[in-house]
Write a protein that holds these residues in place. Structure first.
Motif, PDB file in Angstrom:
ATOM      1  N   LEU A   1       0.855  -1.187   0.000  1.00 29.00           N
ATOM      2  CA  LEU A   1       0.000   0.000   0.000  1.00 29.00           C
ATOM      3  C   LEU A   1       0.889   1.234   0.000  1.00 29.00           C
ATOM      4  O   LEU A   1       1.659   1.443   0.941  1.00 29.00           O
ATOM      5  CB  LEU A   1      -0.909   0.005   1.230  1.00 29.00           C
ATOM      6  N   GLY A   2       0.804   2.009  -1.072  1.00 26.93           N
ATOM      7  CA  GLY A   2       1.609   3.222  -1.187  1.00 26.93           C
ATOM      8  C   GLY A   2       0.767   4.470  -1.054  1.00 26.93           C
ATOM      9  O   GLY A   2      -0.446   4.404  -0.819  1.00 26.93           O
TER      10      GLY A   2
ATOM     11  N   ASP B   1      -1.126  -1.561  -4.570  1.00 29.63           N
ATOM     12  CA  ASP B   1      -0.398  -1.966  -5.766  1.00 29.63           C
ATOM     13  C   ASP B   1      -1.326  -2.738  -6.709  1.00 29.63           C
ATOM     14  O   ASP B   1      -1.966  -3.707  -6.303  1.00 29.63           O
ATOM     15  CB  ASP B   1       0.789  -2.840  -5.360  1.00 29.63           C
ATOM     16  N   GLY B   2      -1.416  -2.283  -7.947  1.00 29.54           N
ATOM     17  CA  GLY B   2      -2.248  -2.956  -8.938  1.00 29.54           C
ATOM     18  C   GLY B   2      -3.679  -2.471  -9.000  1.00 29.54           C
ATOM     19  O   GLY B   2      -4.469  -2.976  -9.804  1.00 29.54           O
TER      20      GLY B   2
ATOM     21  N   GLN C   1      -6.766   8.382   3.286  1.00 30.01           N
ATOM     22  CA  GLN C   1      -5.459   8.698   2.718  1.00 30.01           C
ATOM     23  C   GLN C   1      -4.408   7.900   3.466  1.00 30.01           C
ATOM     24  O   GLN C   1      -4.621   7.473   4.609  1.00 30.01           O
ATOM     25  CB  GLN C   1      -5.166  10.196   2.818  1.00 30.01           C
ATOM     26  N   VAL C   2      -3.300   7.650   2.820  1.00 28.27           N
ATOM     27  CA  VAL C   2      -2.250   6.827   3.409  1.00 28.27           C
ATOM     28  C   VAL C   2      -1.306   7.703   4.229  1.00 28.27           C
ATOM     29  O   VAL C   2      -0.683   8.633   3.708  1.00 28.27           O
ATOM     30  CB  VAL C   2      -1.468   6.068   2.313  1.00 28.27           C
ATOM     31  N   VAL C   3      -1.237   7.405   5.504  1.00 30.28           N
ATOM     32  CA  VAL C   3      -0.355   8.146   6.422  1.00 30.28           C
ATOM     33  C   VAL C   3       1.041   7.532   6.409  1.00 30.28           C
ATOM     34  O   VAL C   3       2.049   8.239   6.414  1.00 30.28           O
ATOM     35  CB  VAL C   3      -0.932   8.124   7.857  1.00 30.28           C
ATOM     36  N   ARG C   4       1.092   6.203   6.405  1.00 27.28           N
ATOM     37  CA  ARG C   4       2.371   5.494   6.347  1.00 27.28           C
ATOM     38  C   ARG C   4       2.223   4.294   5.414  1.00 27.28           C
ATOM     39  O   ARG C   4       1.414   3.405   5.672  1.00 27.28           O
ATOM     40  CB  ARG C   4       2.781   5.016   7.741  1.00 27.28           C
ATOM     41  N   PRO C   5       2.988   4.243   4.329  1.00 24.13           N
ATOM     42  CA  PRO C   5       2.935   3.083   3.426  1.00 24.13           C
ATOM     43  C   PRO C   5       3.344   1.804   4.151  1.00 24.13           C
ATOM     44  O   PRO C   5       4.065   1.845   5.163  1.00 24.13           O
ATOM     45  CB  PRO C   5       3.944   3.449   2.340  1.00 24.13           C
TER      46      PRO C   5
ATOM     47  N   GLN D   1      -0.408   2.664   7.898  1.00 23.28           N
ATOM     48  CA  GLN D   1      -1.362   3.487   8.624  1.00 23.28           C
ATOM     49  C   GLN D   1      -2.142   4.335   7.631  1.00 23.28           C
ATOM     50  O   GLN D   1      -1.560   4.870   6.682  1.00 23.28           O
ATOM     51  CB  GLN D   1      -0.671   4.392   9.652  1.00 23.28           C
ATOM     52  N   VAL D   2      -3.444   4.454   7.852  1.00 27.00           N
ATOM     53  CA  VAL D   2      -4.313   5.238   6.973  1.00 27.00           C
ATOM     54  C   VAL D   2      -5.187   6.151   7.821  1.00 27.00           C
ATOM     55  O   VAL D   2      -5.375   5.909   9.014  1.00 27.00           O
ATOM     56  CB  VAL D   2      -5.190   4.317   6.102  1.00 27.00           C
ATOM     57  N   MET D   3      -5.737   7.201   7.194  1.00 26.92           N
ATOM     58  CA  MET D   3      -6.612   8.122   7.914  1.00 26.92           C
ATOM     59  C   MET D   3      -7.936   8.272   7.178  1.00 26.92           C
ATOM     60  O   MET D   3      -7.966   8.548   5.977  1.00 26.92           O
ATOM     61  CB  MET D   3      -5.966   9.499   8.067  1.00 26.92           C
ATOM     62  N   VAL D   4      -9.032   8.101   7.901  1.00 28.00           N
ATOM     63  CA  VAL D   4     -10.373   8.317   7.345  1.00 28.00           C
ATOM     64  C   VAL D   4     -10.559   9.810   7.082  1.00 28.00           C
ATOM     65  O   VAL D   4     -10.325  10.630   7.977  1.00 28.00           O
ATOM     66  CB  VAL D   4     -11.452   7.815   8.329  1.00 28.00           C
TER      67      VAL D   4
END
Length: 208
Positions: free
Chosen positions: A37-38, A43-44, A146-150, A109-112
């Motif tokens: 997850l970037g 990915d893909g 959104q991605v906070v940490r890949p 880590q992701v953020m809503v």
């Protein structure tokens, strides 16, 4: 909380609800193994809706409990994934998810950051007419992150709350605000001032 499915798909041409050809990434398929997850998503995976450069809608989540509620209301099953979601959550719903919630999933880590303004594609994909708008009216639109940490995510991963957003602004409440044809100006201004709310959704609110 747990991730039941990790889903990806490419943009392909389908016949939309108006009978016209259109590119869409709505048709996702589950992935069983670990997946990177970037900043711009899994990915893909591809989506015709989000901007990869902005990254504020890089990842799409939906709740298992929402499927159950919609199926009970409709009296029929809905294929999963049927909403184009990348992550199918268990134990985390639109009523519980808050804007600004930071979640640890696998090593990422992701953020809503916003509800999903639903279109006609879920209905086209599943054969359930107007499924997208029905999900919004039911208060179960799903959410973007959104991605906070890949990192690496895998179906079956536990989900841990790292940071909690404001209790006042859940995904469900913002969805209701978007649907309100005559929203309270003070409430609207409060939502638009939320620092973690995606700019894309703020534009939706302003134009609703």
């Amino acid at each position: 909380m747990q991730i039941l499915q990790v889903n990806i798909g490419r943009i392909i041409t389908r016949i939309n609800a108006k009978g016209r050809e259109e590119g869409t990434g709505i048709g996702k398929q589950p992935v069983t193994g670990p997946l990177p997850l970037g900043p711009s998503g899994l990915d893909g995976d591809e989506s015709a809706y989000r901007s990869r450069k902005e990254g504020d809608t890089a990842l799409h989540g939906f709740a298992f409990e929402s499927y159950e509620a919609l199926e009970a209301s409709l009296g029929r099953s809905i294929q999963r994934p049927g909403f184009g979601e990348n992550l199918l959550f268990a134990g985390f719903t639109d009523a519980e998810a808050r804007i600004g919630d930071v979640l640890a999933i696998g090593t990422a880590q992701v953020m809503v950051n916003q509800p999903v303004p639903r279109c006609s594609w879920p209905g086209v994909l599943t054969g359930v007419k107007a499924l997208g708008p029905l999900a919004m009216k039911a208060g179960t639109p799903g959410w973007y992150m959104q991605v906070v940490r890949p990192g690496i995510v895998t179906a079956g991963d536990a989900v841990t709350l790292v940071e909690r957003g404001e209790a006042a602004w859940t995904v469900g409440r913002l969805n209701a605000l978007l649907l309100d044809k005559r929203p309270d100006p003070a409430l609207l201004a409060d939502a638009l001032a939320h620092p973690a709310l995606a700019e894309r959704f703020k534009k939706e609110l302003r134009s609703a």
